[in-house]
Write a protein that holds these residues in place. Structure first.
Motif: not given
Length: 171
Positions: A140-146, A160-161
């Protein structure tokens, strides 16, 4: 730190008390790539580091093709530690494959400089494959919103991870 434990306890208590028909618990671990970026005065700088994560997973069957999967992951990247708390919806696209999406909180376990937040709010998406009833693999990939920078300057700091891991459901 008290807030962190309250959030984690609330998520697992809520998940445990849900009316899920089938609940499985297990462990997961894998590769983690963290990419940080800073944007200020029209200049953007980014860098990435690799590490690993290890943690616990719960899998709540809510409907025939839909599960809720909260996780509590301890992450290490370049001698920095954090806790990741993804709460993912898993949509089965076949008997073995699933798509995952949902929010993720990341808590830094390091001292946080002034004008920076120690909590990230991310949006995660990925895919999973059930090898059998117990073993699974996920990416999976994550995007930081704040924005991690909370000061008064026009600066944006985000991470991002990318995670790729394996897991085993033993209960």
């Amino acid at each position: 730190m008290k807030k962190l434990f309250l959030v984690v306890a609330a998520v697992f208590a809520f998940s445990y008390s849900s009316q899920a028909q089938d609940v499985r618990f297990g462990a997961t671990a894998g590769y983690l790539n963290a990419r940080g970026s800073v944007k200020a005065d029209g200049v953007s700088i980014s860098a990435s580091e690799s590490g690993f994560y290890i943690g616990a997973v719960a899998d709540f069957n809510v409907a025939e093709n839909f599960n809720i999967q909260p996780e509590l992951l301890f992450a290490v990247v370049d001698e920095s530690n954090g806790l990741m708390l993804p709460i993912l919806g898993k949509f089965a696209i076949s008997e073995k494959f699933n798509l995952q999406a949902g929010p993720q909180l990341v808590f830094s376990l390091e001292d946080t400089p002034e004008d920076f937040s120690s909590v990230e709010f991310d949006l995660a998406g990925g895919i999973g494959y059930d090898i059998d009833d117990d073993f699974f693999i996920e990416a999976r990939y994550t995007f930081q919103i704040n924005n991690s920078y909370t000061g008064s300057e026009d600066v944006k700091v985000r991470g991002n991870y990318l995670t790729v891991g394996v897991g085993y459901k033993f209960l």
